[in-house]
Design a protein around this motif. Structure first.
Motif, PDB file in Angstrom:
ATOM      1  N   ASN A  52       6.198  -3.352  -5.827  1.00 30.33           N
ATOM      2  CA  ASN A  52       5.180  -3.084  -6.843  1.00 30.33           C
ATOM      3  C   ASN A  52       4.430  -3.274  -5.941  1.00 30.33           C
ATOM      4  O   ASN A  52       4.129  -3.264  -4.931  1.00 30.33           O
ATOM      5  N   ALA A  53       2.820  -4.022  -6.568  1.00 27.44           N
ATOM      6  CA  ALA A  53       2.052  -3.572  -5.885  1.00 27.44           C
ATOM      7  C   ALA A  53       1.591  -3.887  -4.488  1.00 27.44           C
ATOM      8  O   ALA A  53       0.195  -3.906  -3.743  1.00 27.44           O
ATOM      9  N   GLY A  54       2.344  -5.351  -4.561  1.00 28.74           N
ATOM     10  CA  GLY A  54       1.797  -6.385  -3.371  1.00 28.74           C
ATOM     11  C   GLY A  54       3.086  -6.744  -2.708  1.00 28.74           C
ATOM     12  O   GLY A  54       2.955  -7.236  -1.787  1.00 28.74           O
ATOM     13  N   ALA A  55       4.169  -5.537  -2.509  1.00 29.59           N
ATOM     14  CA  ALA A  55       5.013  -5.190  -1.675  1.00 29.59           C
ATOM     15  C   ALA A  55       4.730  -4.573  -0.320  1.00 29.59           C
ATOM     16  O   ALA A  55       5.788  -3.404  -0.826  1.00 29.59           O
ATOM     17  N   GLY A  56       4.463  -4.592   0.956  1.00 30.61           N
ATOM     18  CA  GLY A  56       4.991  -3.414   1.490  1.00 30.61           C
ATOM     19  C   GLY A  56       4.257  -1.768   1.124  1.00 30.61           C
ATOM     20  O   GLY A  56       5.705  -1.072   1.704  1.00 30.61           O
ATOM     21  N   MET A  57       3.576  -1.836  -0.135  1.00 30.47           N
ATOM     22  CA  MET A  57       3.114  -0.325   0.059  1.00 30.47           C
ATOM     23  C   MET A  57       1.634  -0.133   0.068  1.00 30.47           C
ATOM     24  O   MET A  57       0.650   0.403  -0.706  1.00 30.47           O
ATOM     25  N   GLN A  58       1.649  -0.205   1.929  1.00 27.82           N
ATOM     26  CA  GLN A  58       0.537   1.073   2.405  1.00 27.82           C
ATOM     27  C   GLN A  58       0.929   1.742   3.464  1.00 27.82           C
ATOM     28  O   GLN A  58       2.274   1.409   3.906  1.00 27.82           O
ATOM     29  N   ILE A  59       0.729   2.829   4.038  1.00 26.44           N
ATOM     30  CA  ILE A  59       0.475   3.540   5.112  1.00 26.44           C
ATOM     31  C   ILE A  59       0.780   2.652   5.691  1.00 26.44           C
ATOM     32  O   ILE A  59      -0.571   1.412   6.105  1.00 26.44           O
ATOM     33  N   GLY A  60       1.895   2.355   6.554  1.00 21.08           N
ATOM     34  CA  GLY A  60       2.028   1.412   8.180  1.00 21.08           C
ATOM     35  C   GLY A  60       1.980   0.366   7.727  1.00 21.08           C
ATOM     36  O   GLY A  60       2.468  -0.544   8.407  1.00 21.08           O
ATOM     37  N   ASP A  61       2.687   0.209   6.261  1.00 18.28           N
ATOM     38  CA  ASP A  61       3.008  -1.435   5.871  1.00 18.28           C
ATOM     39  C   ASP A  61       3.630  -0.865   5.225  1.00 18.28           C
ATOM     40  O   ASP A  61       3.833  -1.370   3.892  1.00 18.28           O
ATOM     41  N   GLY A  62       5.034  -0.559   5.373  1.00 25.04           N
ATOM     42  CA  GLY A  62       6.302  -0.354   4.014  1.00 25.04           C
ATOM     43  C   GLY A  62       6.844   1.135   3.948  1.00 25.04           C
ATOM     44  O   GLY A  62       7.244   1.612   3.284  1.00 25.04           O
ATOM     45  N   ILE A  63       5.289   2.408   4.137  1.00 27.02           N
ATOM     46  CA  ILE A  63       5.459   3.608   4.490  1.00 27.02           C
ATOM     47  C   ILE A  63       4.956   4.068   5.007  1.00 27.02           C
ATOM     48  O   ILE A  63       3.857   3.222   5.556  1.00 27.02           O
ATOM     49  N   ALA A  64       5.372   4.826   5.930  1.00 27.37           N
ATOM     50  CA  ALA A  64       5.889   5.843   6.664  1.00 27.37           C
ATOM     51  C   ALA A  64       4.629   7.201   6.872  1.00 27.37           C
ATOM     52  O   ALA A  64       4.354   7.286   5.384  1.00 27.37           O
ATOM     53  N   ASN A  65       3.573   7.543   7.662  1.00 32.14           N
ATOM     54  CA  ASN A  65       2.711   8.657   7.474  1.00 32.14           C
ATOM     55  C   ASN A  65       3.409   9.424   7.955  1.00 32.14           C
ATOM     56  O   ASN A  65       4.721   9.597   8.710  1.00 32.14           O
ATOM     57  N   ILE A  66       2.919  10.980   7.642  1.00 28.71           N
ATOM     58  CA  ILE A  66       3.581  11.838   7.979  1.00 28.71           C
ATOM     59  C   ILE A  66       2.606  12.914   9.404  1.00 28.71           C
ATOM     60  O   ILE A  66       1.752  12.689   7.958  1.00 28.71           O
ATOM     61  N   SER A  67       2.806  13.193  10.012  1.00 24.84           N
ATOM     62  CA  SER A  67       2.019  13.960  10.659  1.00 24.84           C
ATOM     63  C   SER A  67       1.718  15.313  10.342  1.00 24.84           C
ATOM     64  O   SER A  67       2.150  15.688   9.686  1.00 24.84           O
ATOM     65  N   GLY A  68       0.447  15.498   9.765  1.00 26.61           N
ATOM     66  CA  GLY A  68      -0.409  16.845   9.302  1.00 26.61           C
ATOM     67  C   GLY A  68      -0.195  16.825   7.803  1.00 26.61           C
ATOM     68  O   GLY A  68      -1.064  17.469   6.846  1.00 26.61           O
ATOM     69  N   ALA A  69      -0.330  15.376   7.419  1.00 26.07           N
ATOM     70  CA  ALA A  69      -0.201  15.025   5.920  1.00 26.07           C
ATOM     71  C   ALA A  69      -1.063  13.939   5.556  1.00 26.07           C
ATOM     72  O   ALA A  69      -0.610  12.844   4.420  1.00 26.07           O
ATOM     73  N   THR A  70      -1.356  13.168   6.759  1.00 24.98           N
ATOM     74  CA  THR A  70      -1.916  11.936   6.295  1.00 24.98           C
ATOM     75  C   THR A  70      -3.109  11.571   5.208  1.00 24.98           C
ATOM     76  O   THR A  70      -2.208  10.778   5.036  1.00 24.98           O
ATOM     77  N   LEU A  71      -3.747  12.351   5.158  1.00 26.77           N
ATOM     78  CA  LEU A  71      -4.914  12.656   3.022  1.00 26.77           C
ATOM     79  C   LEU A  71      -4.042  12.452   2.355  1.00 26.77           C
ATOM     80  O   LEU A  71      -3.740  11.391   1.375  1.00 26.77           O
ATOM     81  N   SER A  72      -2.467  13.972   2.385  1.00 18.34           N
ATOM     82  CA  SER A  72      -2.021  13.266   0.528  1.00 18.34           C
ATOM     83  C   SER A  72      -1.027  12.010   0.980  1.00 18.34           C
ATOM     84  O   SER A  72      -0.983  11.397   0.491  1.00 18.34           O
ATOM     85  N   CYS A  73      -0.774  11.764   1.930  1.00 17.20           N
ATOM     86  CA  CYS A  73       0.264  10.164   2.250  1.00 17.20           C
ATOM     87  C   CYS A  73      -0.397   8.822   1.844  1.00 17.20           C
ATOM     88  O   CYS A  73      -0.146   8.591   0.609  1.00 17.20           O
ATOM     89  N   SER A  74      -2.164   9.059   2.176  1.00 17.80           N
ATOM     90  CA  SER A  74      -2.758   7.897   1.419  1.00 17.80           C
ATOM     91  C   SER A  74      -2.736   7.713  -0.082  1.00 17.80           C
ATOM     92  O   SER A  74      -2.507   6.709  -0.249  1.00 17.80           O
ATOM     93  N   HIS A  75      -3.006   8.952  -0.131  1.00 17.91           N
ATOM     94  CA  HIS A  75      -4.318   9.099  -1.852  1.00 17.91           C
ATOM     95  C   HIS A  75      -2.513   8.797  -2.412  1.00 17.91           C
ATOM     96  O   HIS A  75      -2.797   7.987  -3.617  1.00 17.91           O
ATOM     97  N   VAL A  76      -1.415   9.412  -2.111  1.00 17.86           N
ATOM     98  CA  VAL A  76      -0.104   9.620  -3.198  1.00 17.86           C
ATOM     99  C   VAL A  76       0.321   8.021  -3.070  1.00 17.86           C
ATOM    100  O   VAL A  76       0.004   7.360  -4.536  1.00 17.86           O
ATOM    101  N   THR A  77       0.752   7.634  -1.979  1.00 17.04           N
ATOM    102  CA  THR A  77       0.505   5.849  -2.216  1.00 17.04           C
ATOM    103  C   THR A  77      -0.505   4.748  -2.431  1.00 17.04           C
ATOM    104  O   THR A  77       0.106   3.948  -2.749  1.00 17.04           O
TER     105      THR A  77
END
Length: 178
Positions: free
Chosen positions: A137-162
Motif C-alpha cells: 500500500n502507500a506506506g509499505a516500502g513503495m519507494q525506489i531503494g525502499d522496496g522497489i529496485a531501480n533499473i540502470s538506464g531507466a531511473t526516471l521511468s522507475c521513479s515516476h511510475v513508482t
C-alpha cells in the motif's frame, strides 16, 4: 525509391529492442489482464476533494496532482474484486501510460504498462520489476531503494511510475478507508 526501405527501418528498429511509442495494452485489455476472473467492469470516475488531496499528499509523499481520476471497478457477479486506476506519468521526456489494479482491501494487485513512448527505460515493463509492487500500500516500502529496485538506464521511468503507483495506492486508502 526503394519500397523496401521503410520496411527495413521498421525491422531494424524492432531488432534493436528500443521501442518508441509502443502501445502494449488498451484500457480494456489491461482490465482483463489485471482481473481475468471479473465478470463485470464498471466505470467509477473519482473526484477528490481538497481535503482528500491533502491526505493523499501526506500518505504518498508526492503531490496528489489531479482532482479527477479514471477508475474502473472489477466485479465477479455482485462481489467487488477491486479497482483499476489509469494514469500517465512523464518518463524522461514522454508519457508512460499505465494501469494499477488494487484489491478490494486496497493492496496493489498488479501494475501494467499500457504504452511506453521513450527510447530508453522500457525495461520497466519487465514482469519482475512490476511484481515488486504486489501486496503493498502507500506506506509499505513503495519507494525506489525502499522496496522497489531501480533499473540502470531507466531511473526516471522507475521513479515516476513508482511515485504514481504510490499516489494511486494513497488515493484508494483515502477514498475507501483501507
Amino acid at each position: 525509391m526503394n519500397q523496401l526501405a521503410p520496411l527495413s527501418l521498421v525491422l531494424l528498429a524492432t531488432a534493436s529492442g528500443n521501442a518508441l511509442a509502443t502501445q502494449y495494452l488498451s484500457p480494456e485489455q489491461a482490465q482483463q489482464v489485471i482481473f481475468p476472473e471479473a465478470t463485470l467492469f464498471k466505470a467509477q470516475p473519482v473526484q477528490l476533494t481538497l481535503d482528500q488531496m491533502k491526505q493523499v499528499e501526506k500518505l504518498a509523499a508526492v503531490p496528489a496532482r489531479s482532482v479527477s481520476w479514471r477508475v474502473v471497478q472489477a466485479y465477479k457477479d455482485d462481489k467487488l474484486l477491486g479497482y483499476i486506476f489509469f494514469d500517465d506519468v512523464i518518463g524522461k521526456f514522454e508519457l508512460i501510460s499505465y494501469a494499477v489494479g488494487l484489491q478490494a482491501d486496497g493492496l496493489v494487485r498488479q501494475v501494467e504498462i499500457m504504452a511506453y513512448r521513450e527510447s530508453h527505460g522500457f525495461e520497466i515493463r519487465n514482469a519482475n520489476w512490476r511484481k515488486q509492487f504486489i501486496g503493498k500500500n502507500a506506506g509499505a516500502g513503495m519507494q525506489i531503494g525502499d522496496g522497489i529496485a531501480n533499473i540502470s538506464g531507466a531511473t526516471l521511468s522507475c521513479s515516476h511510475v513508482t511515485d504514481g503507483v504510490r499516489r494511486i495506492a494513497a488515493i484508494v486508502q483515502v477514498l475507501y478507508k483501507k
